[in-house]
Design a protein around this motif. Structure first.
Motif, PDB file in Angstrom:
ATOM      1  N   HIS A  63     102.989  66.570  26.735  1.00  0.00           N
ATOM      2  CA  HIS A  63     102.477  66.685  28.102  1.00  0.00           C
ATOM      3  C   HIS A  63     103.126  65.631  28.985  1.00  0.00           C
ATOM      4  N   GLU A  66     101.422  62.355  30.516  1.00  0.00           N
ATOM      5  CA  GLU A  66     100.798  61.361  29.640  1.00  0.00           C
ATOM      6  C   GLU A  66     101.859  60.320  29.307  1.00  0.00           C
ATOM      7  N   ARG A 135     102.104  68.588  33.827  1.00  0.00           N
ATOM      8  CA  ARG A 135     101.773  68.541  32.404  1.00  0.00           C
ATOM      9  C   ARG A 135     102.734  69.385  31.555  1.00  0.00           C
ATOM     10  N   HIS A 218      98.551  62.284  22.186  1.00  0.00           N
ATOM     11  CA  HIS A 218      98.265  62.580  23.595  1.00  0.00           C
ATOM     12  C   HIS A 218      97.413  61.460  24.178  1.00  0.00           C
ATOM     13  N   SER A 219      97.105  61.601  25.487  1.00  0.00           N
ATOM     14  CA  SER A 219      96.133  60.694  26.085  1.00  0.00           C
ATOM     15  C   SER A 219      95.241  61.524  27.031  1.00  0.00           C
ATOM     16  N   GLU A 332      94.179  61.158  20.830  1.00  0.00           N
ATOM     17  CA  GLU A 332      94.088  61.042  22.291  1.00  0.00           C
ATOM     18  C   GLU A 332      93.902  59.556  22.556  1.00  0.00           C
TER      19      GLU A 332
HETATM   20 ZN   LIG Z   1      98.023  66.115  26.212  1.00  0.00          ZN
END
Ligand SMILES: [Zn+2]
Length: 467
Positions: A63, A66, A135, A218-219, A332
């Motif tokens: 993404h 991020e 994203r 991810h975040s 995340e």
């Molecule tokens: Zn993500």
């Protein structure tokens, strides 16, 4: 100091690692993007292993917005390579990985790190005019019709066919190309970025064997997640994404019918214990205690329902190939108070330590060859029932306890009623229980609306089964 965020900065760091630590770190190329940008990954391993190494894959940057994961993955490679070069261990906060453990990791693990999976998207985030909240990838290169790579994998990709119409509405996926969150693309696996990750997971990329461990970073939810993302986890082996008999009938996580739960292969069962271990690694690296700790959750129940995700794809390999087991996780990293998608230079170190902590304890665990830590799925929390009923001795509470301990694991009815019950609890959880306990009138409403109908339905099912 700023952390590397732009494509040029990230690429510079990656090349520097492969150059400086050339005995341990090797850079490899995948297929370049529609935008003509290189996609590269690092392989980290030391010497010639006497026996096959365990293939481990970490991915970041799916993404575009991020910002932290690619930088944190590259600095993780730097930590390992530097510890090796100086024959030292790694200490971050309360977490210590000994020098011997670093050597064990480099000897036993074939680590592959794709830090920047979506360079077109990242470049767009920083280009003029740019869009800091972009994203997706940039296919096509102009306009706003990119694809969300983490909805494009070949796993329940066509969500409208997979679920019934009401459950499909709850899925975080979209067939509208302009949608920022969740546009699934023209067909499953249509995007080069997706194909690159699949090549690493399935071992068709240069010098790579099929991954046994996969972590997608991810975040910014502050949680270590384990699959499935597409449904509640279940144990009925006929309930899987390829069984067309369930098409347009699957109920998702948000509904309470409880008909369908995605089969989770028992050989990958210690997922929750491993995710918890990783979360503890993050908390140790940030010397956290008390509130704000990183936790471990199932994706569909703990985040949202999503199809076509990388982790579900990786896990699905365990079912399609009986000889393969893939343990898959999604980190995340960071929380809104750590800067969300775009941590500042002062917020970033906390996020980075979360990534380093969880992945280092995972690598140590894999290299050590010890048995996987096992933690059960979240228990049906009788404390919730106690809060709702205001009495631990209430016959419904006793009934729920008996359901949990005796009936759910063993009976056909148990398998049918388990998911809705777990969902009732999953929706409430300990904070809600504490809050409810102080509001007896509201607890009464919850009890009448949510608990009593479920309990009565369960009693009826058990009566039908003669229990
Ligand atoms: Zn993500």
């Amino acid at each position: 100091m700023e952390y590397p965020r732009t494509l040029t900065e990230i690429s510079t760091v990656e090349i520097a690692l492969a150059t400086h630590y050339s005995g341990v770190v090797t850079q490899q190329a995948l297929t370049q993007t529609v935008g003509g940008r290189a996609v590269t990954y690092l392989q980290i391993a030391k010497g010639i292993a006497p026996e096959p190494r365990i293939p481990v894959l970490f991915v970041g940057g799916i993404h575009a917005r991020e910002l932290a994961p690619p930088a944190a993955l590259l600095s993780l490679v730097g930590l390992l390579a530097k510890a090796d070069a100086t024959s030292s261990g790694i200490t971050i906060g309360r977490l210590t990985i000994s020098a011997a453990d670093v050597q064990l990791i480099l000897a036993k693990v074939e680590l592959c790190v794709l830090a920047m999976a979506n360079p077109d998207g990242r470049d767009y985030v920083y280009s003029t005019p740019g869009d800091r909240m972009w994203r997706k990838n940039r296919n096509p290169p102009l306009g706003n019709e990119g694809v969300d790579i983490n909805r494009n994998f070949d796993i329940a990709w066509d969500f409208e066919k997979y679920y019934d119409s009401s459950a499909a509405k709850d899925v975080k996926a979209s067939k509208i190309p302009a949608h920022q969150l969740g546009y699934i693309g023209h067909h499953a696996g249509s995007e080069i970025e997706t194909q690159n990750i699949v090549a690493l997971i399935d071992g068709t990329a240069p010098g790579v064997r099929p991954a046994e461990w996969f972590v997608d970073v991810h975040s910014h939810h502050g949680t270590v997640f384990y699959p499935w993302a597409l449904e509640t986890n279940g144990s009925d082996h006929t309930m899987h994404w390829r069984n067309a008999a369930w098409d347009n009938r699957r109920d998702g996580v948000g509904n309470f019918r409880g008909d369908y739960a995605e089969y989770f292969p028992p050989k990958a069962a210690p997922r929750r214990g491993i995710a918890s271990m990783m979360a503890i690694g993050s908390n140790d690296a940030n010397s956290r205690s008390g509130s704000g700790k990183v936790g471990a959750k199932q994706l569909a129940e703990g985040l949202y329902t999503a199809t076509g995700t990388s982790v579900d794809y990786a896990l699905s390999r365990s079912i399609l190939d009986p000889n393969r087991t893939v343990f898959a996780f999604a980190i995340e990293c960071g929380t809104p108070s750590d800067g969300g998608f775009a941590p500042s230079a002062t917020q970033y170190p906390t996020v980075e330590k979360d990534v380093h902590g969880s992945l280092l304890v995972l690598l140590r665990h894999i290299a050590s060859g010890v048995a996987h830590p096992v933690v059960g799925e979240p228990k049906i929390g009788c404390f919730v029932a106690t809060a709702v009923y205001g009495d631990p001795g209430h016959r419904d509470v006793a009934f729920l306890r008996r359901l949990r301990d005796e009936v759910l694991p063993t009976t056909r009815a148990g398998r049918r009623i388990g998911p809705p019950i777990v969902r009732v609890y999953g929706r409430l959880g300990p904070p809600a229980a504490r809050w409810l306990a102080a509001k007896p009138r509201l607890a009464g409403v919850v009890r009448r609306v949510a608990f009593e109908p479920t309990v009565n339905a369960c009693r009826q099912l058990l009566r039908e089964e003669g229990r």
